[in-house]
Scaffold this motif. Structure first.
Motif, short mmCIF file in Angstrom:
data_model
loop_
_atom_site.label_atom_id
_atom_site.label_comp_id
_atom_site.label_asym_id
_atom_site.label_seq_id
_atom_site.Cartn_x
_atom_site.Cartn_y
_atom_site.Cartn_z
N MET A 102 8.60 -9.77 -7.46
CA MET A 102 7.46 -9.03 -6.99
C MET A 102 7.46 -9.08 -5.46
O MET A 102 7.63 -10.14 -4.87
N THR A 103 7.30 -7.96 -4.81
CA THR A 103 7.35 -7.90 -3.35
C THR A 103 6.06 -7.33 -2.78
O THR A 103 6.04 -6.25 -2.21
N ASN A 104 5.00 -8.06 -2.97
CA ASN A 104 3.71 -7.68 -2.37
C ASN A 104 2.82 -8.90 -2.35
O ASN A 104 3.11 -9.91 -2.96
N TRP A 105 1.74 -8.80 -1.60
CA TRP A 105 0.71 -9.83 -1.58
C TRP A 105 -0.50 -9.28 -2.30
O TRP A 105 -0.58 -8.09 -2.61
N GLY A 106 -1.44 -10.14 -2.56
CA GLY A 106 -2.63 -9.74 -3.31
C GLY A 106 -3.35 -8.56 -2.72
O GLY A 106 -3.41 -8.39 -1.51
N GLY A 107 -3.88 -7.73 -3.60
CA GLY A 107 -4.63 -6.57 -3.17
C GLY A 107 -3.79 -5.33 -2.95
O GLY A 107 -4.30 -4.28 -2.56
N ALA A 108 -2.48 -5.43 -3.19
CA ALA A 108 -1.58 -4.29 -3.03
C ALA A 108 -0.85 -4.03 -4.35
O ALA A 108 -0.68 -4.94 -5.15
N PRO A 109 -0.41 -2.80 -4.57
CA PRO A 109 0.32 -2.51 -5.81
C PRO A 109 1.60 -3.35 -5.93
O PRO A 109 2.25 -3.65 -4.93
N SER A 165 5.71 -3.85 -1.30
CA SER A 165 6.06 -4.48 -0.03
C SER A 165 4.92 -4.37 0.98
O SER A 165 5.15 -4.28 2.18
N GLN A 166 3.69 -4.37 0.47
CA GLN A 166 2.52 -4.27 1.33
C GLN A 166 1.52 -5.38 1.02
O GLN A 166 1.67 -6.11 0.05
N CYS A 167 0.51 -5.45 1.86
CA CYS A 167 -0.64 -6.31 1.66
C CYS A 167 -1.86 -5.41 1.50
O CYS A 167 -1.78 -4.20 1.74
N ALA A 168 -2.98 -5.99 1.16
CA ALA A 168 -4.20 -5.19 0.96
C ALA A 168 -4.55 -4.37 2.19
O ALA A 168 -4.91 -3.20 2.10
N TYR A 205 2.00 -13.71 18.17
CA TYR A 205 1.62 -15.08 18.51
C TYR A 205 0.16 -15.39 18.22
O TYR A 205 -0.41 -16.31 18.79
N GLU A 206 -0.47 -14.63 17.34
CA GLU A 206 -1.84 -14.88 16.89
C GLU A 206 -1.78 -15.27 15.41
O GLU A 206 -0.99 -14.72 14.65
N TRP A 207 -2.63 -16.23 15.01
CA TRP A 207 -2.74 -16.56 13.59
C TRP A 207 -3.45 -15.40 12.90
O TRP A 207 -4.52 -14.99 13.30
N ARG A 208 -2.82 -14.85 11.91
CA ARG A 208 -3.40 -13.74 11.15
C ARG A 208 -3.29 -14.07 9.67
O ARG A 208 -2.52 -14.93 9.28
N SER A 209 -4.08 -13.38 8.87
CA SER A 209 -4.02 -13.67 7.43
C SER A 209 -4.01 -12.38 6.62
O SER A 209 -4.50 -11.34 7.05
N ASP A 210 -3.42 -12.49 5.46
CA ASP A 210 -3.42 -11.44 4.45
C ASP A 210 -3.89 -12.09 3.17
O ASP A 210 -3.44 -13.17 2.80
N GLU A 211 -4.82 -11.44 2.50
CA GLU A 211 -5.36 -12.04 1.28
C GLU A 211 -5.76 -10.97 0.29
O GLU A 211 -5.93 -9.80 0.64
N GLY A 212 -5.88 -11.39 -0.94
CA GLY A 212 -6.29 -10.49 -2.01
C GLY A 212 -5.92 -11.08 -3.35
O GLY A 212 -5.31 -12.14 -3.43
N TYR A 213 -6.32 -10.40 -4.38
CA TYR A 213 -6.06 -10.86 -5.74
C TYR A 213 -4.78 -10.24 -6.29
O TYR A 213 -4.49 -9.07 -6.06
N LEU A 214 -4.02 -11.05 -7.01
CA LEU A 214 -2.87 -10.57 -7.78
C LEU A 214 -3.40 -10.27 -9.18
O LEU A 214 -3.94 -11.17 -9.82
N ASP A 215 -3.24 -9.05 -9.64
CA ASP A 215 -3.82 -8.71 -10.94
C ASP A 215 -2.83 -8.10 -11.93
O ASP A 215 -3.22 -7.65 -13.00
N ASP A 216 -1.57 -8.12 -11.61
CA ASP A 216 -0.55 -7.65 -12.54
C ASP A 216 -0.22 -8.80 -13.48
O ASP A 216 0.44 -9.77 -13.10
N LYS A 217 -0.67 -8.72 -14.70
CA LYS A 217 -0.55 -9.82 -15.66
C LYS A 217 0.89 -10.23 -15.92
O LYS A 217 1.15 -11.35 -16.31
N ARG A 218 1.83 -9.34 -15.67
CA ARG A 218 3.24 -9.69 -15.88
C ARG A 218 3.69 -10.81 -14.96
O ARG A 218 4.66 -11.49 -15.23
#
Length: 87
Positions: A1-8, A12-15, A36-49
Motif C-alpha cells: 500500500m502506498t498512501n497514508w491515512g485519508g487518501a485512496p 501515493s498521497q496523503c489526506a 526543515y520544518e516539522w510537518r505532519s500527515d494524518e488520517g484514517y486507513l479504512d481499506d479493510k484489506r
C-alpha cells in the motif's frame, strides 16, 4: 500500500494532497516539503484489506538532516454491527 491515512489506497498521497490542503500547494503530502520544518500527515486507513497495520515502511529519509517520527494509534471500529440469526 502506498498512501497514508485519508487518501485512496495506492494513490501515493496523503489526506492533504487529496483535499488540496497541504502546507505548500501542489504537494501530495506535507512530509515531502523538505523545508526543515516539522510537518505532519494524518488520517484514517479504512481499506479493510490492509488492516490491521502490521508494518510501516518509511522512505525518503536519505539526507543527514532528514528524520521521521511515526505513530500508529490503536484501531478504532465504526459502523453498524448486525447480529445474524441462524436457523
Amino acid at each position: 500500500m502506498t498512501n497514508w491515512g485519508g487518501a485512496p489506497t495506492n494513490s501515493s498521497q496523503c489526506a492533504c494532497g487529496v483535499q488540496g490542503r497541504c502546507d505548500k500547494s501542489g504537494r501530495d503530502c506535507n512530509c515531502n516539503i523538505n523545508d526543515y520544518e516539522w510537518r505532519s500527515d494524518e488520517g484514517y486507513l479504512d481499506d479493510k484489506r490492509y488492516l490491521p497495520v502490521k508494518q510501516v515502511s518509511v522512505r525518503d529519509v536519505d539526507g543527514e538532516e532528514e528524520i521521521a517520527s511515526l505513530m500508529v494509534k490503536p484501531m478504532e471500529c465504526y459502523g453498524v454491527f448486525q447480529k445474524r440469526k441462524y436457523v
